[in-house]
Design a protein around this motif. Structure first.
Motif, PDB file in Angstrom:
ATOM      1  N   VAL A 158       0.827  -1.208   0.000  1.00 15.92           N
ATOM      2  CA  VAL A 158       0.000   0.000   0.000  1.00 15.92           C
ATOM      3  C   VAL A 158       0.861   1.257   0.000  1.00 15.92           C
ATOM      4  O   VAL A 158       0.595   2.214  -0.739  1.00 15.92           O
ATOM      5  CB  VAL A 158      -0.966  -0.006   1.210  1.00 15.92           C
ATOM      6  CG1 VAL A 158      -1.616   1.366   1.402  1.00 15.92           C
ATOM      7  CG2 VAL A 158      -2.037  -1.070   1.026  1.00 15.92           C
ATOM      8  N   SER A 243       0.891   8.575   2.806  1.00 12.12           N
ATOM      9  CA  SER A 243       0.730   7.168   3.195  1.00 12.12           C
ATOM     10  C   SER A 243       0.675   7.032   4.712  1.00 12.12           C
ATOM     11  O   SER A 243      -0.170   6.321   5.266  1.00 12.12           O
ATOM     12  CB  SER A 243       1.889   6.329   2.642  1.00 12.12           C
ATOM     13  OG  SER A 243       1.924   6.338   1.246  1.00 12.12           O
ATOM     14  N   CYS A 273      -5.233   6.912  -7.058  1.00 12.81           N
ATOM     15  CA  CYS A 273      -4.991   5.464  -6.973  1.00 12.81           C
ATOM     16  C   CYS A 273      -5.768   4.702  -8.043  1.00 12.81           C
ATOM     17  O   CYS A 273      -5.223   3.791  -8.679  1.00 12.81           O
ATOM     18  CB  CYS A 273      -5.350   4.953  -5.573  1.00 12.81           C
ATOM     19  SG  CYS A 273      -4.195   5.486  -4.284  1.00 12.81           S
TER      20      CYS A 273
END
Length: 369
Positions: A158, A243, A273
């Motif tokens: 991720v 993040s 994304c």
């Protein structure tokens, strides 16, 4: 007092970055450090790409300054909060330094993608080592708590994915920085609302740093030596910090105050994304490497539909605001899985509409010629 701290962090960062960026421009022109136009790029003149150098330096300076001032006067809430978050901040800043160094190297001399990927992975490992990882899926794919090892690996993926999403969406003036400003304002409000004041401070400081850059990037004149790009240094720095912020919110517990932490954490990141996912799928279907650049991002499509780069930027940022708000509201009504499916269907359907508009314009252009 804490709300004043957020405002001070924003103003201090904005002022320092506003002083710092013109000095970066001066150095870039003296040393001939430019982003030279090519067939893949939108700009037509040489522009310095070192604006991202300011991001980490100004943000860390401001955060440390405001925290230090609070510790000096004994502000109890911020003192307690920094003790709770100190491990994550220590490892997070170490990760940030690694990314920052490889970003500068890439902007100055170029770095192979594999080397950047290795450094991104090392940075992600440091973040995970701080205890900041995905330990709960909040119902996505009907999963909730995850075994630590699964959470660690998923978090690595991720972090690298989000970091590269911010980097890859940086294709026209103001787009990456504008999307990040929306996310950072949102994260500042979320962290402040739920009492995570140190993270709110970090979000506000980074937001203040990006605002002056946005001005020079969008409104600066290349002819007058006032225009600058963030480069990989800026995009990677923003990607890693965002993040960290999103992963911290994902660790909130669902309940009366937080309806679904997953939606709250990642809603502002849906547009960049999803765009990377779509572009990667398109490249693979075309038999190309997903890591090779092309002109198939959402901003490229909007410009082929007839929008100017400025209007394309405004449209995408507005879309991100609308998508974020819609997801937060919808999360109270439908399940997370249904919401993700709806997002994907609407996003890809929207690109189907863009493809039809582009095809129609191409036909008209062919007939005109």
């Amino acid at each position: 007092m804490l709300l004043a701290d957020m405002a001070v962090a924003f103003v201090v960062s904005a002022v320092i970055a506003g002083i710092f960026i013109p000095q970066i421009l001066l150095i870039a022109f003296r040393k001939q450090l430019f982003d030279v136009p090519d067939e893949r790029k939108i700009h037509t003149s040489a522009v310095p790409r070192l604006g991202g150098i300011a991001f980490m330096l100004v943000t860390v300076f401001t955060v440390m300054l405001v925290i230090g001032a609070n510790l000096t006067i004994g502000e109890s809430l911020i003192c307690v909060d920094i003790v709770n978050e100190v491990l994550q901040f220590c490892f997070g800043f170490c990760a940030l330094i690694l990314i920052y160094v490889v970003g500068i190297a890439d902007d100055l001399i170029g770095v192979r993608y594999r080397a950047k990927f290795i450094v991104q992975t090392l940075s992600a490992l440091l973040i995970v080592a701080s205890g900041l990882y995905i330990d709960d899926m909040h119902g996505l794919m009907y999963l909730h708590s995850l075994p630590p090892i699964v959470g660690y690996v998923l978090t690595l993926v991720v972090i690298v994915f989000i970091t590269n999403s911010i980097n890859l969406i940086d294709g026209i003036d103001g787009l990456a920085s504008g999307l990040c400003m929306v996310a950072l304002l949102y994260y500042t409000l979320v962290f402040y609302t739920f009492g995570h004041y140190t993270y709110a401070l970090l979000s506000a400081a980074l937001l203040g740093t990006v605002v002056p850059f946005f001005y020079y990037n969008v409104f600066g004149s290349a002819a007058k030596h006032k225009k600058i790009f963030m480069g990989d240094t800026g995009a990677l720095t923003l990607g890693v910090l965002i993040s960290i912020l999103s992963l911290r919110i994902n660790q909130f517990n669902d309940g009366a105050q937080v309806n679904n932490a997953f939606v709250m954490a990642f809603a502002p990141l849906i547009v960049p994304c999803f765009d990377v996912i779509r572009v990667y799928i398109h490249r693979i279907r075309a038999g190309k490497s997903p890591f090779l650049p092309d002109k198939n991002h959402i901003h490229h499509k909007l410009m082929r539909c007839g929008l100017t780069p400025r209007l394309a930027m405004i449209s995408i940022i507005s879309l991100s605001v609308a998508v974020t708000a819609a997801n937060l509201v919808a999360s109270f009504v439908i399940s997370l899985n249904a919401l993700i499916v709806a997002d994907l269907v609407l996003y890809f359907a929207g690109h189907g509409v863009l493809n039809k508009i582009i095809a129609r314009r191409n036909r008209k252009s062919a007939l005109a010629n």
